[in-house]
Motif scaffolding. Structure first.
Motif, PDB file in Angstrom:
ATOM      1  N   LYS A 234       0.493  -1.392  -0.178  1.00  0.00           N
ATOM      2  CA  LYS A 234      -0.216   0.063   0.443  1.00  0.00           C
ATOM      3  C   LYS A 234       0.810   1.387  -0.207  1.00  0.00           C
ATOM      4  N   ARG A 242      -9.313   8.565   1.941  1.00  0.00           N
ATOM      5  CA  ARG A 242      -9.544   8.006   1.514  1.00  0.00           C
ATOM      6  C   ARG A 242      -8.755   6.902   1.104  1.00  0.00           C
ATOM      7  N   PHE A 243      -8.929   5.465   1.231  1.00  0.00           N
ATOM      8  CA  PHE A 243      -8.426   3.998   0.292  1.00  0.00           C
ATOM      9  C   PHE A 243      -8.781   3.524  -0.921  1.00  0.00           C
ATOM     10  N   ASP A 244      -7.664   4.066  -1.891  1.00  0.00           N
ATOM     11  CA  ASP A 244      -8.452   3.598  -3.087  1.00  0.00           C
ATOM     12  C   ASP A 244      -7.891   2.169  -3.745  1.00  0.00           C
ATOM     13  N   SER A 245      -8.817   0.613  -3.515  1.00  0.00           N
ATOM     14  CA  SER A 245      -8.596  -0.102  -3.242  1.00  0.00           C
ATOM     15  C   SER A 245      -8.729  -1.036  -3.967  1.00  0.00           C
ATOM     16  N   LYS A 246      -8.738   0.012  -5.977  1.00  0.00           N
ATOM     17  CA  LYS A 246      -8.197  -0.952  -7.228  1.00  0.00           C
ATOM     18  C   LYS A 246      -6.303  -0.120  -7.677  1.00  0.00           C
ATOM     19  N   ASN A 248      -4.455   0.742  -4.350  1.00  0.00           N
ATOM     20  CA  ASN A 248      -4.086   0.703  -3.226  1.00  0.00           C
ATOM     21  C   ASN A 248      -3.295   1.923  -2.767  1.00  0.00           C
ATOM     22  N   THR A 250      -3.928   5.381  -0.818  1.00  0.00           N
ATOM     23  CA  THR A 250      -4.717   6.410   0.076  1.00  0.00           C
ATOM     24  C   THR A 250      -4.698   7.498  -0.114  1.00  0.00           C
TER      25      THR A 250
END
Length: 265
Positions: A234, A242-246, A248, A250
């Protein structure tokens, strides 16, 4: 002034673009050696702008005229990049460009700006960043920009926005980067692809895609992201964002001030 010297200065002025700096090694290649340069100074044909650097008398020389000498006469791989390159190509109308503005230059890690350029009062603040941001040809993603009588090299919009992201969040704000990305509706996907593949910064590549996709630009659909190395683990630009999971990473909810905690690599 002797007729020979007058003839020589006339030849020199034809080869010397108005508005640019001339460095001594280049003058010597034109057959104008230091003693003759001093004679031209006394006769008010040229004026000194720093150690071994001169301007035509009466010329208004801006930082681009100094950059021209660095690029064309000294052969150094230094270019205008980041927000400055975007401004020069009309992509950042909301950012100031007048006196006191910051000019961003990029160069390779082993290249120093000459002392005369650093010490001269250009009327702007010069920020010089040295980095190997791209692994391939150092000239990849550069273009020429006519500045009246001469041309300087600067980053294309595709490269310039990645250079902006390289400075987020320490030198550049996330909010400004997002505003700049919103205006880049016509980026060339082939060049974007090449730059993404050769960019060594995981943060830059992830952040680039987060912003590009959030803007909904049509050129994004033409990218082949399977060929881009987005690294592992990450990344975090700011705590509590805000964490963008696509991708990885923040990112801030609504932007972040310069100097906030974050990773650069």
């Amino acid at each position: 002034m002797a007729s020979g010297s007058r003839s020589k200065i006339n030849q020199l002025l034809k080869a010397w673009p108005s508005g640019t700096v001339a460095v001594l090694p280049w003058l010597q290649k034109q057959g104008v050696y230091q003693q003759l340069v001093h004679e031209y100074e006394k006769s008010s044909w040229v004026r000194r702008v720093g150690q071994g650097a001169y301007a035509r008398a009466g010329d208004t020389v801006e930082w681009t005229g100094g950059l021209y000498a660095i690029q064309e006469q000294m052969g150094l791989s230094v270019h205008a990049g980041g927000k400055t390159a975007l401004q020069m190509q009309g992509y950042a109308h909301f950012l100031p460009m007048g006196a006191g503005a910051t000019v961003t230059l990029f160069g390779l890690p082993n290249i120093k700006l000459p002392m005369w350029f650093r010490r001269y009062r250009w009327g702007v603040k010069v920020r010089y960043t040295t980095t190997n941001l791209f692994t391939s040809d150092a000239e990849q993603g550069l273009t020429g920009r006519a500045m009246g009588f001469y041309v300087v090299r600067l980053s294309t919009p595709e490269r310039a926005i990645m250079e902006v992201l390289y400075g987020v969040p320490k030198e550049e704000s996330y909010e400004e980067a997002k505003l700049l990305m919103e205006g880049l509706t016509t980026l060339r996907p082939r060049l974007v692809q090449m730059l993404l593949e050769s960019c060594v910064s995981i943060k830059v590549k992830r952040l680039f895609m987060v912003l590009a996709e959030s803007c909904g630009h049509t050129w994004v659909k033409k990218l082949d992201l399977s060929k881009v190395d987005f690294g592992k683990g990450k990344r975090m630009l700011v705590r509590g964002g805000r964490f963008d999971s696509k991708y990885n990473i923040t990112v801030p909810e609504k932007g972040v001030r310069r100097g906030a905690a974050g990773e650069r690599a």
